[in-house]
Write a protein that holds these residues in place. Structure first.
Motif, mmCIF file in Angstrom:
data_model
loop_
_atom_site.group_PDB
_atom_site.id
_atom_site.type_symbol
_atom_site.label_atom_id
_atom_site.label_comp_id
_atom_site.label_asym_id
_atom_site.label_seq_id
_atom_site.Cartn_x
_atom_site.Cartn_y
_atom_site.Cartn_z
ATOM 1 N N ILE A 41 -38.453 73.199 -20.133
ATOM 2 C CA ILE A 41 -38.026 73.390 -18.745
ATOM 3 C C ILE A 41 -38.788 74.512 -18.042
ATOM 4 N N GLN B 218 -33.663 59.363 -16.911
ATOM 5 C CA GLN B 218 -32.696 60.228 -16.238
ATOM 6 C C GLN B 218 -31.380 60.302 -16.993
ATOM 7 N N ASN C 20 -37.456 66.449 -9.180
ATOM 8 C CA ASN C 20 -36.423 66.832 -10.151
ATOM 9 C C ASN C 20 -35.317 67.638 -9.466
ATOM 10 N N LYS D 95 -30.106 63.911 -15.496
ATOM 11 C CA LYS D 95 -30.888 64.567 -14.443
ATOM 12 C C LYS D 95 -31.382 63.462 -13.517
ATOM 13 N N ASN E 299 -31.708 63.439 -21.796
ATOM 14 C CA ASN E 299 -30.852 63.597 -20.612
ATOM 15 C C ASN E 299 -29.577 62.765 -20.651
ATOM 16 N N ASP F 128 -38.467 68.347 -17.999
ATOM 17 C CA ASP F 128 -37.077 67.892 -17.864
ATOM 18 C C ASP F 128 -36.796 66.594 -18.616
ATOM 19 N N GLY G 274 -33.260 69.898 -10.527
ATOM 20 C CA GLY G 274 -33.201 71.311 -10.867
ATOM 21 C C GLY G 274 -34.213 72.150 -10.112
ATOM 22 N N THR H 289 -25.905 77.222 -17.432
ATOM 23 C CA THR H 289 -25.327 76.062 -16.744
ATOM 24 C C THR H 289 -24.703 76.413 -15.396
#
Length: 598
Positions: A227, A488, A435, A498, A493, A551, A437, A311
């Motif tokens: 990440i 995803q 993405n 995601k 994931n 990711d 995030g 988180t």
């Protein structure tokens, strides 16, 4: 959390603004329900055998010196009758006051953090390689923190500079003053140099006062390389969190330190988003889930409490240790909106924490207390330096464009901006993905300064996309596009999906009643109303992080005919400037490209 490697952007912006910049050169907090082990508590008053030690903690500050705006600056409170309300929270001027109030009458007080103090920061800090945040943390009297994944955004050498001090190797000294570095130790027990095999920073630290000793071990999540940009973690190895903590717990015990706290940049998700939710309450679906549960169940019983993060959730839970005994695990949301107050009862006879007396609660960093004057001065100083860059208007919006939801309005806007940029350099560009995030905030309609409602400033856009990724173009087959969408909700994931944000024209159905890759209904994937052809080649735009397979999107990393484009924030700026005006602001996207079946 996603990567950032801001060197290029910072240098460019400061060079452009150099001439202008030199001219400008807890008592009141609402307490959560206290959680306490179910055994009979010890009775003690700070003398004799037992000594209460106050542990104040927070995590994932991400350089939010000023009060965060929109949903990023609010927390949810659960009332006794089951109703909820939101409370404005955060800002280091208020965090300092709350922490200082909480420390009053507590001679034995430690302040610790669980990583991501810097990185993905608003412009006031990010523009200056987060030196302002380190200065603020020094002023907050932070004693110790673990590293998080974002501490590696600009690489280990830059992290070492934040720890030890010294001016930036490229951008030099800001305001003519040499940066002094962090007054507190950064702990990185599970981050080792591939060549020397040694931790890149201290693995642990011991707090001592009048014979009371509490050891702290700091780790970040083992998955950090997945990440963070490859450049940021080059030459580093990230070890297993549990193995590392257990190893250094033994080392501390050999040194006579029996009271131990683990600072872990990894976390979980409670069943409720309310900061004062009782996650020890029984019932189906209650409690906490996520990676921290398995970690907590396997970390040696020698560790007395776990302070966690990553988180961005709020919880104060007990999770059984390997011996089956409850152990406190906490997290204080993010952006400085909460702090956790934990009481550790130290037994002077054994040198250990009496875990039957541990209690913990999250408290809101409300904005109804006096601002800390030293933090106000710090913010004023750095705002003056950043103002020429931050206040420049780049567009207009018709309403608040949020970044919350499976598909968010902000996600739609960024994906459309990247597709527009891609088409400007390659007319064959078909679609763009982003993405989630990497979208750190939404765009708030209300004015943040003197610019007026609905005006988007560069500083606000920087807060949304602070990573200095490039917009890359790659060739993918239709089958690869579908596979990427399936990634995803499968593989790495599957447990925590995601969902990529997608550009206009791309549509599909996400069926959450199914499991794994089947959640993406393959024959529903369409581009401009036509079914994706598995054998056809599509030109896909995405940021450099995704183009590297970040990711968990390995398929996106297999793209052919790669073209490295320009800065992603510049793409957003260009798009907003071209598609909005004071009289015709950009409409709030409908976020209706993904059909979700629940």
């Amino acid at each position: 959390m996603p990567p950032t490697f801001r060197h290029r952007r910072t240098h460019r912006l400061l060079a452009a603004a150099a001439g202008l910049a030199t001219v400008g050169a807890l008592a009141a907090a609402m307490p959560a329900s206290a959680h306490q082990d179910k055994a009979t508590p010890l009775h003690h008053h700070g003398s004799g055998r037992y000594q209460d030690v106050q542990l104040l903690s927070f995590n994932d500050l991400h350089g939010n010196l000023e009060p965060p705006t929109g949903s990023s600056g609010r927390v949810t409170e659960l009332a006794a009758d089951g109703t909820t309300k939101t409370i404005d929270a955060g800002g280091v001027e208020y965090l300092a006051t709350h922490l200082r109030n909480a420390r009053k009458d507590n001679k034995y007080s430690i302040t610790a953090a669980a990583g991501d103090m810097v990185g993905a920061s608003p412009l006031i800090s990010g523009l200056f390689h987060d030196e302002p945040t380190i200065e603020a943390l020094n002023g907050l009297d932070l004693d110790v923190t673990s590293v998080g994944n974002h501490e590696f955004d600009e690489g280990a050498k830059e992290l070492a500079r934040l720890q030890k001090g010294g001016c930036h190797p490229t951008d030099g000294c800001y305001g003519g003053e040499e940066f002094g570095g962090a007054d507190f130790p950064y702990l990185a027990a599970n981050v080792t140099d591939e060549k020397t095999k040694k931790p890149v920073l201290k693995p642990y630290w011991v707090w001592k006062k009048n014979g009371v000793k509490v050891g702290f071990i700091g780790v970040t999540l083992e998955g950090t390389p997945n990440i963070v940009s490859a450049e940021g973690v080059k030459g580093l190895k990230f070890g297993d969190e549990v193995e590392t903590i257990n190893k250094y717990a033994k080392e501390l015990q050999r040194q006579g330190v029996k009271s131990i706290v683990a600072l872990i940049h990894e976390g979980g998700a409670p069943a409720s988003t309310a900061y004062n939710y009782d996650c020890d309450s029984p019932g189906a679906g209650d409690g906490i889930s996520g990676p921290i549960v398995d970690i907590a169940k396997n970390v040696t019983p020698a560790v007395d409490a776990l302070v966690t993060g990553h988180t961005h959730q709020a919880y104060a839970c007990t999770i059984p240790d390997p011996a089956g005994k409850p152990r406190m695990v906490t997290s204080a949301s993010s952006f400085g909106r909460l702090y956790t107050d934990t009481t550790l009862t130290y037994d002077r006879w054994t040198g250990d924490i009496a875990r039957t007396a541990v209690k913990s609660a999250n408290h809101v960093v409300t904005r109804d207390v006096a601002k800390a004057a030293d933090m106000t001065s710090l913010i004023t100083k750095w705002k003056a330096l950043s103002a020429p860059v931050a206040s420049r208007p780049i567009g207009y919006i018709a309403g608040e464009i949020g970044n919350v939801g499976t598909e968010s309005p902000m996600g739609d806007l960024i994906a459309d901006a990247q597709l527009a940029y891609a088409k400007s350099v390659d007319a064959e560009a078909d679609l763009a993905v982003m993405n989630p995030g990497g979208i750190r905030a939404g765009l708030t309609y209300a004015a943040s300064g003197g610019e007026g409602d609905g005006v988007v400033t560069f500083g606000e856009a920087y807060t949304v996309q602070p990573f200095a990724n490039t917009v890359n173009l790659v060739d993918l087959t239709g089958a690869q596009v579908v596979t990427a969408l399936q990634q995803q909700v499968s593989g790495a994931n599957e447990a925590a999906p995601k969902i990529l944000q997608i550009s206009k024209g791309l549509t599909y159905t996400l069926d959450l009643t199914k499991t794994g890759a089947a959640r993406v209904v393959a024959d529903s994937v369409k581009l401009n109303g036509a079914a994706i052809d598995p054998a056809a080649t599509y030109r896909v735009a995405m940021n450099s992080f995704l183009a590297g397979g970040g990711d968990g999107f390995a398929e996106l990393g297999k793209g052919a005919n790669v073209r490295v484009g320009g800065d992603d924030l510049a793409a957003l700026e260009t798009y907003l400037t071209a598609n909005s005006a004071a009289a015709t602001p950009y409409p709030v996207p409908a976020a209706d490209r993904i059909t979700v079946v629940k």
